[in-house]
Design a protein around this motif. Sequence first.
Motif, short mmCIF file in Angstrom:
data_model
loop_
_atom_site.label_atom_id
_atom_site.label_comp_id
_atom_site.label_asym_id
_atom_site.label_seq_id
_atom_site.Cartn_x
_atom_site.Cartn_y
_atom_site.Cartn_z
N ALA A 12 30.32 30.11 28.80
CA ALA A 12 30.71 31.46 29.23
C ALA A 12 30.74 31.45 30.76
O ALA A 12 29.70 31.55 31.41
N PRO A 13 31.92 31.29 31.35
CA PRO A 13 31.99 31.11 32.81
C PRO A 13 31.74 32.39 33.58
O PRO A 13 32.00 33.49 33.09
N ALA A 14 31.30 32.23 34.82
CA ALA A 14 31.23 33.36 35.76
C ALA A 14 32.62 33.62 36.32
O ALA A 14 33.56 32.84 36.11
N LYS A 15 32.77 34.74 37.03
CA LYS A 15 34.03 35.05 37.71
C LYS A 15 33.75 35.60 39.11
O LYS A 15 32.66 36.10 39.39
N VAL A 16 34.78 35.48 39.95
CA VAL A 16 34.80 36.30 41.16
C VAL A 16 36.11 37.07 41.15
O VAL A 16 37.08 36.66 40.50
N ASN A 17 36.11 38.21 41.84
CA ASN A 17 37.35 38.97 42.02
C ASN A 17 37.92 38.58 43.38
O ASN A 17 37.27 38.78 44.41
N LEU A 18 39.13 38.02 43.39
CA LEU A 18 39.78 37.66 44.66
C LEU A 18 40.37 38.91 45.30
O LEU A 18 40.53 38.98 46.51
N VAL A 19 40.74 39.86 44.45
CA VAL A 19 41.12 41.21 44.89
C VAL A 19 40.45 42.18 43.92
O VAL A 19 40.42 41.93 42.71
N LEU A 20 39.86 43.26 44.45
CA LEU A 20 39.33 44.30 43.57
C LEU A 20 39.61 45.65 44.25
O LEU A 20 38.93 46.01 45.20
N GLU A 21 40.65 46.32 43.76
CA GLU A 21 41.03 47.60 44.34
C GLU A 21 40.72 48.70 43.33
O GLU A 21 41.16 48.63 42.18
N VAL A 22 39.97 49.68 43.77
CA VAL A 22 39.66 50.84 42.92
C VAL A 22 40.62 51.94 43.38
O VAL A 22 40.57 52.39 44.51
N ASP A 142 35.26 44.04 31.61
CA ASP A 142 35.60 42.67 32.02
C ASP A 142 35.75 41.72 30.84
O ASP A 142 36.22 40.59 30.99
N GLU A 143 35.34 42.17 29.64
CA GLU A 143 35.28 41.27 28.48
C GLU A 143 36.66 40.73 28.11
O GLU A 143 36.81 39.57 27.72
N ALA A 144 37.69 41.59 28.20
CA ALA A 144 39.05 41.16 27.81
C ALA A 144 39.51 40.00 28.69
O ALA A 144 40.12 39.04 28.21
N PHE A 145 39.21 40.07 29.99
CA PHE A 145 39.58 38.96 30.89
C PHE A 145 38.95 37.65 30.43
O PHE A 145 39.60 36.60 30.42
N PHE A 146 37.68 37.71 30.03
CA PHE A 146 36.99 36.47 29.68
C PHE A 146 37.49 35.85 28.38
O PHE A 146 37.19 34.69 28.10
N LEU A 147 38.24 36.61 27.57
CA LEU A 147 38.86 35.98 26.39
C LEU A 147 39.92 34.97 26.84
O LEU A 147 40.24 34.04 26.11
N LEU A 148 40.48 35.19 28.05
CA LEU A 148 41.53 34.31 28.57
C LEU A 148 40.99 33.35 29.64
O LEU A 148 41.19 32.15 29.57
N GLY A 149 40.37 33.90 30.67
CA GLY A 149 39.88 33.10 31.80
C GLY A 149 41.00 32.63 32.70
O GLY A 149 42.13 33.10 32.60
N GLY A 150 40.67 31.69 33.60
CA GLY A 150 41.64 31.22 34.58
C GLY A 150 41.84 32.25 35.68
O GLY A 150 40.89 32.89 36.13
N ARG A 160 43.31 45.69 30.72
CA ARG A 160 44.71 45.26 30.54
C ARG A 160 44.93 44.02 31.41
O ARG A 160 45.04 44.10 32.63
N VAL A 161 45.00 42.86 30.75
CA VAL A 161 44.92 41.58 31.46
C VAL A 161 46.24 40.83 31.37
O VAL A 161 46.80 40.67 30.29
N THR A 162 46.75 40.39 32.53
CA THR A 162 47.97 39.57 32.58
C THR A 162 47.60 38.23 33.20
O THR A 162 47.16 38.19 34.35
N PRO A 163 47.80 37.11 32.45
CA PRO A 163 47.48 35.80 33.05
C PRO A 163 48.43 35.51 34.21
O PRO A 163 49.60 35.88 34.17
N LEU A 164 47.92 34.83 35.24
CA LEU A 164 48.73 34.42 36.39
C LEU A 164 48.71 32.89 36.46
O LEU A 164 47.81 32.26 35.89
N PRO A 165 49.67 32.30 37.18
CA PRO A 165 49.61 30.84 37.37
C PRO A 165 48.26 30.46 37.99
O PRO A 165 47.76 31.17 38.86
N GLU A 285 32.87 25.82 41.67
CA GLU A 285 34.30 25.74 41.98
C GLU A 285 35.09 26.58 41.00
O GLU A 285 34.58 26.95 39.93
N THR A 286 36.35 26.84 41.35
CA THR A 286 37.20 27.59 40.45
C THR A 286 37.57 26.71 39.26
O THR A 286 37.59 25.48 39.35
N VAL A 287 37.86 27.36 38.13
CA VAL A 287 38.23 26.59 36.94
C VAL A 287 39.26 27.40 36.15
O VAL A 287 39.20 28.63 36.11
#
Length: 292
Positions: A12-22, A142-150, A160-165, A285-287
């Motif tokens: 179960a990986p950790a995450k960082v937000n590279l952008v987080l706009e409220v 945040d749970e929906a993001f972790f189903l995908l990761g990257g 509402r999660v959209t995978p990016l390159p 590191e990022t994964v």
Amino acid sequence: MSAPDRARVGLAPAKVNLVLEVVGRRADGYHEIDTILQTLALADGVTLRPGGPPGVSVTGPFAGGVPADETNLAWRAAVALGGIVGRPPGSLGIHLDKQIPAAGGLGGGASDAATVLRLLEAEWGGLPQAALLEAASSIGSDEAFFLLGGTARATGRGERVTPLPGLPPHGVVLFVPPGTIERKTASMFAALGRLPFEHACAAGEFTRHPPGRVTAGQVVNSFERVAFDVFPGLAGLQAGLEAAIGEPVRLAGAGPTLFWIGPTAQAAGVASAARGMDCTVIATETVGPQWR
Ligand code: C5P
């Protein structure tokens, strides 16, 4: 069906937000966000024992304060999915090896929950993805993001999660202060809600023109507007780290963890420059989604 003593294990990986706009407050009490998330190699270990003993157990360097009962998000995820697909968790045992600091803004609890959903999907078989997504969204943002990761963009309340390159590999160094605050995420959103909302554009820009390289100086986080007032000592820690490292460090999620991101080869030097500061230093590191 597996034998009762056969365990399923996952990371179960950790995450960082590279952008987080409220970007605004919603009628349901949540906030509308626009965020770019990135999974890290730092990960909790999750073990599922379908035959029990039932319940949640927690070990590891960051087990302190993590509930080992039915309030744990990992257990709630199993109950939520079981309810949706008509399979109560019954004698399910869940063990968490906490390598991710809890309540630090790194998404550890949400990631544990998402990994339990993926392990149950493998255990029970033939579940529609929509059921996993529904269970994930029902217990947190945040749970929906972790189903995908990257690397991914998330909008709405974060579900509402959209995978990016995928980004190329980056080094990440985490600086975890010794304390956090009660009901941290809710308190941070509430603190922000007293300010006028900003016009979000960084997540859209990141999506349209993915940067090949990310540095901490490019990271945008709305919570930085309030974090240094809310978390005692955080402003001093940030100033001390930036002086020692010679580069910016940024808030991770709703905090209070601070992080540096940059070329992998520089991460060890950044970590050792922070030695002696009042925080736990974790170099990672990022994964991409390949940990699954
Ligand atoms: O989603 P999660 O359970 O982690 O959120 C914890 C709290 O943070 C919510 O109860 C809510 O008060 C706040 N929150 C928010 N807007 C979001 C996500 C969380 O206001 N997009």
